[in-house]
Every structure is written in structure tokens, then in C-alpha cells.
Write an enzyme that holds these catalytic residues in place. Structure first.
Site, short mmCIF file in Angstrom:
data_model
loop_
_atom_site.label_atom_id
_atom_site.label_comp_id
_atom_site.label_asym_id
_atom_site.label_seq_id
_atom_site.Cartn_x
_atom_site.Cartn_y
_atom_site.Cartn_z
N LYS A 140 1.76 36.80 26.06
CA LYS A 140 2.80 36.02 25.38
C LYS A 140 4.07 36.87 25.20
O LYS A 140 5.18 36.43 25.51
CB LYS A 140 2.25 35.57 24.01
N LYS A 155 11.25 44.74 19.17
CA LYS A 155 9.79 44.58 19.25
C LYS A 155 9.36 44.18 20.66
O LYS A 155 8.36 44.68 21.19
CB LYS A 155 9.37 43.53 18.23
P1 NAD Z 1 -4.59 36.53 15.23
O1 NAD Z 1 -4.81 35.51 16.26
O2 NAD Z 1 -5.67 37.51 14.91
O3 NAD Z 1 -4.14 35.84 13.84
C1 NAD Z 1 -3.39 34.69 13.75
C2 NAD Z 1 -3.96 33.84 12.64
O4 NAD Z 1 -3.17 32.65 12.51
C3 NAD Z 1 -5.40 33.38 12.93
O5 NAD Z 1 -6.25 33.74 11.86
C4 NAD Z 1 -5.30 31.85 13.09
O6 NAD Z 1 -6.42 31.16 12.62
C5 NAD Z 1 -4.06 31.58 12.22
N1 NAD Z 1 -3.42 30.31 12.54
C6 NAD Z 1 -3.24 29.73 13.76
N2 NAD Z 1 -2.59 28.55 13.62
C7 NAD Z 1 -2.35 28.40 12.28
C8 NAD Z 1 -1.71 27.37 11.52
N3 NAD Z 1 -1.18 26.30 12.09
N4 NAD Z 1 -1.65 27.53 10.17
C9 NAD Z 1 -2.21 28.63 9.58
N5 NAD Z 1 -2.83 29.61 10.25
C10 NAD Z 1 -2.90 29.51 11.59
O7 NAD Z 1 -3.27 37.30 15.67
P2 NAD Z 1 -2.78 38.73 15.15
O8 NAD Z 1 -3.26 39.76 16.12
O9 NAD Z 1 -3.03 38.86 13.70
O10 NAD Z 1 -1.20 38.58 15.44
C11 NAD Z 1 -0.34 37.83 14.59
C12 NAD Z 1 1.10 38.05 15.05
O11 NAD Z 1 1.41 39.45 14.96
C13 NAD Z 1 1.33 37.67 16.53
O12 NAD Z 1 2.60 37.12 16.66
C14 NAD Z 1 1.21 39.01 17.26
O13 NAD Z 1 1.93 38.99 18.49
C15 NAD Z 1 1.79 39.96 16.23
N6 NAD Z 1 1.28 41.35 16.30
C16 NAD Z 1 -0.04 41.63 16.51
C17 NAD Z 1 -0.47 42.96 16.55
C18 NAD Z 1 -1.91 43.34 16.77
O14 NAD Z 1 -2.19 44.53 17.04
N7 NAD Z 1 -2.87 42.43 16.66
C19 NAD Z 1 0.47 43.99 16.35
C20 NAD Z 1 1.79 43.66 16.11
C21 NAD Z 1 2.20 42.34 16.09
#
Ligand code: NAD
Length: 297
Positions: A242, A173
Site C-alpha cells: 500500500k 513517511k
Molecule cells: P493493523 O492492521 O494491525 O491495525 C489496523 C486496525 O484497524 C485493525 O485492528 C483493524 O481491525 C482496525 N480497523 C479496520 N477497519 C476499521 C474501522 N472501520 N473502524 C475501526 N477499526 C478498524 O495495522 P497496523 O500495522 O497497526 O498499521 C496501522 C497504520 O500504521 C497503517 O496505516 C500502517 O501503514 C501504519 N504503520 C504501521 C507500522 C507497523 O510496523 N505495523 C509502522 C508504521 C506505520
């Protein structure tokens, strides 16, 4: 009877993933620190709980999709976290992109507590999460992968069990996201330079779509974001930064100099500091455009 599922982190990715599990008939317990995310989850039939601990205590499979390794660490390891509160035998699946060492550590800790763990980062973006077409890169024991297989089939399309190492999916990834970093800046530079020379972005896109310059990231960044002048993430600049830092650490450990990768970390850091950190990563285009006068045609 279907297992009870827990989902912690109902953000851009976690919310649509959990909704697909609800639609498939699972009972899903969810928690997010953001109340708006919780409201959207409830509106889709999810059962909202007020702590990660409560989710861990109620569920047989506990999934996480959290922003950073630090948040994942806290949600897993604190006394109120998943490891201390999950029921014996529960399967923990982390979809977040973290550092490989974290996957390895949690696998060991989970094992010592009678829990099971898979590191399962995803690719495919928000669209992939909504349409259940994600690529899922899974590391962990075969029998645990088999236990999670019905869940993976609901939320993803290309499901890879890559081996017993819990961090192997994360390593792949991070290589993927290193390329995303290259392509995103390449798209920004190409379009801004084209515009500067009087070449319309639509024309450039059409021609390059039939040339080797095309990429999935060009398609995504241009059609979904730049063309619509909408930079709501998606995948934020800060999350890309990140992942590039994580890839940088992985490369340092492997003894591979990342000639461009190193520069990308500085570049996206600069873009973030300029105020684009919470924008979609395609805002690299806006950052560059600000630095030159673009002819309007
Ligand atoms: P995001 O910031 O939209 O979602 C993360 C969620 O976690 C938020 O809703 C936040 O409020 C919540 N959160 C933060 N701290 C918390 C806690 N202590 N307890 C409970 N909830 C908590 O991020 P995302 O884009 O959904 O990405 C999530 C993961 O997936 C990341 O690691 C990212 O790198 C990975 N990712 C994202 C994408 C993308 O296109 N957005 C694609 C592949 C992978």
C-alpha cells in the site's frame, strides 16, 4: 485535568500506543472492528465503545491508526464518522499512513467544522510502539502541534513538527517506506544467495553488521523474523505494498521516474498474491527461497 482521549484502530500499532497513554494516566476511549483487539484494550484499562461515532462524541483528542486510506476516509467522512460527530474544538490526529491529499482534505474539512487536525504518521514498528520510541512525523499548525505535544512525548521518542502543511509528515513517511521496500528485498536476495553458496545466514549477518551492507531493516527483518522463522506481522507485506503504491503516485505527481520503485510495486504485489500478504514483509525471503533450491549446511 487531562483531556479525554479517543483511539480508533487498535491493531499492531494502535493497541500498544493506546496502552502507553493508559499507563500515563489518561482516560482512553477506544474502538476497533476486531473484537479481539477490543478485548486486549479493555484488559489494559481502556474504555471500549461500539462505534467510531461514540468515540468522537466522548473525546477531546481523537486519534486514528487505521490500515488504508479507504478505511481512514470512511472513519473520518461517513455520517457516523469523526468529522460529523466530534465536539467543537477537538483535536484530530491521524497516525495512519495515507496519501498526502487525504491529510490536506481532512485538514480543510476539519477547519471548516471548527475542529483541528494533524497528519502524524509514525515509524519504528511494533517494537517502537510498545517501547514508546516511535518517530512521529507531524504536519499541521503550530498551536495544534503544541496541544498534542504531551501525547506525542508519551508514545514517541523522535518527534518532528515538520511545518504547517498537514501532509508534509506523510510525504517524508512515504519516502522512508520506499527505502524499506528496497532494503527488505535486498535482505531477502542477499541471504538467499548467501545460503545458496553455503554461507550461513548468521555468519553473513555478523560480518555485514560490521560492513556498509548493514541496515536497520536487515537488523529488524533478520533478527526479529527470519532467524526465529516467525512471520506474524509486524508490518505486513500488504501494508508495505500500500505504501509503495502511495509513493509511486507521489513520484508520478512530482514527475520523478522511480526506476526500482516501480519494480518494487510489482514485486510485492506478486509476493502478496503468492499468499504472503498478511505475513510480515520479511517473508519476501520465503517467497524468493521457494523459487530456488537452497543448499542446507
Ligand atoms: P493493523 O492492521 O494491525 O491495525 C489496523 C486496525 O484497524 C485493525 O485492528 C483493524 O481491525 C482496525 N480497523 C479496520 N477497519 C476499521 C474501522 N472501520 N473502524 C475501526 N477499526 C478498524 O495495522 P497496523 O500495522 O497497526 O498499521 C496501522 C497504520 O500504521 C497503517 O496505516 C500502517 O501503514 C501504519 N504503520 C504501521 C507500522 C507497523 O510496523 N505495523 C509502522 C508504521 C506505520
Amino acid at each position: 485535568m487531562k483531556e479525554k482521549l479517543g483511539f480508533i484502530g487498535l491493531g499492531n500499532m494502535g493497541l500498544p500506543m493506546s496502552i502507553n497513554l493508559l499507563r500515563a494516566g489518561y482516560e482512553v476511549y477506544g474502538f476497533d472492528t476486531n473484537t479481539q483487539a477490543m478485548e486486549q484494550f479493555i484488559a489494559q484499562g481502556g474504555i471500549a465503545l461500539t462505534t467510531a461515532k461514540a468515540v468522537a462524541q466522548c473525546s477531546e483528542v481523537i486519534m486514528t491508526s487505521l490500515p488504508t486510506p479507504q478505511v481512514v476516509e470512511q472513519v473520518y467522512s461517513s455520517p457516523e464518522g469523526i468529522l460529523q460527530n466530534a465536539k467543537q474544538g477537538s483535536l484530530l490526529i491521524d497516525f495512519s499512513t495515507v496519501n498526502p491529499e487525504l491529510n490536506d482534505t481532512f485538514f480543510q474539512k476539519a477547519k471548516s467544522l471548527g475542529l483541528r487536525y494533524l497528519g502524524a504518521p509514525v515509524s519504528g514498528g511494533v517494537i517502537g510502539a510498545v517501547n514508546a520510541t516511535l518517530t512521529i512525523m507531524i504536519g499541521g499548525e503550530e498551536r495544534d502541534f503544541q496541544s498534542g505535544a504531551s501525547i506525542f512525548k508519551i508514545i514517541g521518542k523522535n518527534i518532528y513538527h515538520l511545518g504547517a502543511s498537514p501532509s508534509v509528515g506523510t510525504r517524508i513517511k512515504l519516502l522512508n517506506n520506499l527505502m524499506i521496500g528496497f532494503y527488505t528485498q535486498a535482505v531477502a536476495e542477499t541471504i538467499v544467495l548467501g545460503e545458496k553458496m553455503g554461507i550461513a545466514a548468521d555468519t553473513l549477518y555478523e560480518v555485514l553488521s560490521n560492513s556498509y551492507g548493514q541496515s536497520r531493516i536487515y537488523e529488524r527483518n533478520y533478527l526479529e523474523y527470519m532467524k526465529n522463522e516467525n512471520y506474524e506481522p509486524g508490518f505486513s507485506t500488504n501494508l508495505l505494498l500500500k505504501d509503495l503504491r502511495l509513493a509511486q503516485n507521489m513520484a508520478a505527481e512530482a514527475g520523478v521516474p522511480l526506476r526500482i520503485g516501480e519494480q518494487l510495486v510489482n514485486l510485492y504485489n506478486e509476493i502478496s498474491v503468492e499468499g504472503y500478504g498478511e505475513h510480515d514483509m520479511s517473508a519476501a525471503y520465503l517467497s524468493l527461497k521457494e523459487k530456488c533450491t537452497v543448499k542446507q549446511f
